[in-house]
Design a protein around this motif. Structure first.
Motif, short mmCIF file in Angstrom:
data_model
loop_
_atom_site.label_atom_id
_atom_site.label_comp_id
_atom_site.label_asym_id
_atom_site.label_seq_id
_atom_site.Cartn_x
_atom_site.Cartn_y
_atom_site.Cartn_z
N TRP A 67 -11.77 -7.49 45.66
CA TRP A 67 -12.23 -7.79 44.29
C TRP A 67 -13.20 -6.71 43.80
N LEU A 76 -8.04 -10.13 42.05
CA LEU A 76 -7.55 -10.72 43.30
C LEU A 76 -6.22 -10.07 43.67
N THR A 100 -3.02 -10.54 44.03
CA THR A 100 -1.89 -11.44 43.82
C THR A 100 -0.69 -10.76 43.17
N SER A 133 -0.23 -10.74 47.92
CA SER A 133 -0.01 -12.17 47.67
C SER A 133 0.05 -12.95 48.98
N PHE A 177 -3.54 -13.48 50.06
CA PHE A 177 -4.21 -14.49 49.24
C PHE A 177 -3.66 -15.89 49.52
N VAL A 194 -5.90 -19.27 50.65
CA VAL A 194 -6.03 -20.55 49.96
C VAL A 194 -5.55 -21.70 50.84
N PHE A 200 -4.29 -13.88 35.93
CA PHE A 200 -5.19 -14.30 37.01
C PHE A 200 -5.13 -15.82 37.18
N THR A 250 -1.51 -16.97 38.59
CA THR A 250 -1.24 -16.74 40.02
C THR A 250 -2.17 -17.55 40.91
N THR A 251 -3.44 -17.67 40.52
CA THR A 251 -4.39 -18.43 41.33
C THR A 251 -4.01 -19.90 41.38
#
Length: 283
Positions: free
Chosen positions: A53, A59, A61, A67, A70, A74, A126, A129-130
């Motif tokens: 970051w 991020l 992603t 990806s 990430f 999560v 953002f 994708t998050t």
């Protein structure tokens, strides 16, 4: 960053191995090693995400390798939330492998941090994708809970429960985990789809329809049907567990097969072209 990545990867490998040993033996030592490895791995992983970051302002992603990193993060974050809520350390035996596998896969992909093109630096992208990855992580937990439910139910129905019966949580608890995970994941997926549509409209002036969009809607319908069936028709227990497993299979097919092997707006080939146009190819 390589050091942080491989520290997290190694810690998750040890955590996965010892979580399985903990499930098989219920040794306090195995439990401590498993928990310690996950804590070390998650701290290294979180530091890695933070470093990316700081280096790129976003991020990881937008690319395939990023990806995966990430997604793994999560999954561990939601596993920690689940543990804080339900106190079920044995869940790690069934969830951790799904955090380790993406990291292992990412080890063979380009993970070099790079600035994504302006098209992918939108706040809507953002959010899209998050939210999507958070939903996927919740569905991983629902899948694990479904597998555990079916294993425990088989023990109960055998009338001769063995060691597995004592190691797994009660059926009601596993059904509640399934309900909680899908009730969390479905609105996140809904918001992920909505923010993705807004981003596409702003970026392209239209909503491109490709195989991933279609598959995402199918996955959304499946999980929506699971929640509706639970609350309307009382589909709990075995039916809910089986549906969670089916939904997970559809989700993974959409993410792994469609994203990688089909051309289109969501494919990683499309992302590679955008990143290449921006002068980068990594995470």
């Amino acid at each position: 960053m390589r050091t942080l990545f491989y520290l997290a990867l190694t810690a998750y490998f040890l955590g996965t191995v010892f979580s399985i040993l903990y499930f098989l033996r219920r040794s306090r030592l195995f439990g401590r090693v498993y928990l310690g490895a996950v804590i070390v791995g998650f701290l290294a992983h979180t530091t890695l995400i933070g470093a990316i970051w700081i280096a790129t302002g976003e991020l990881p992603t937008a690319s395939h390798g990023g990806s995966m990193v990430f997604f793994s993060w999560v999954i561990i974050a939601l596993l920690a939330l689940l543990e804080a809520r339900y106190r079920l350390p044995v869940m790690g035996s069934f969830v951790l492998p799904w955090a380790f596998i993406p990291m292992l896969y990412a080890a063979f992909l380009n993970r070099t941090p790079t600035h994504a093109p302006a098209l992918l630096r939108s706040g809507w992208f953002f959010a899209h994708t998050t939210l999507a990855f958070l939903a996927y992580a919740a569905f991983v937990i629902a899948f694990a809970g479904g597998i555990m439910y079916l294993l425990q139910e088989r023990q109960v129905r055998s009338h001769r429960p063995g060691a597995t019966f004592r190691r797994l949580p009660p059926l009601d608890t596993l059904d509640e985990v399934n309900r909680w995970a899908i009730a969390l994941g479905f609105p996140l997926l809904t918001l992920g789809i909505v923010t993705g549509a807004i981003w596409a409209e702003l970026a392209y002036g239209r909503l491109p329809v490709d195989p991933k969009v279609v598959w995402s809607v199918v996955t959304w319908l499946i999980y929506g049907a699971i929640l509706n069936a639970r609350h309307t028709f009382g589909w709990r227990g075995r039916k809910a567990a089986k549906l969670a497993i089916v939904g997970f299979g559809l989700m993974m097919f959409g993410y792994v097969v469609v994203n990688v092997h089909y051309t289109g707006f969501h494919s990683f080939r499309h992302a590679f072209r955008l990143l290449g146009a921006a002068g980068g190819s990594g995470m």
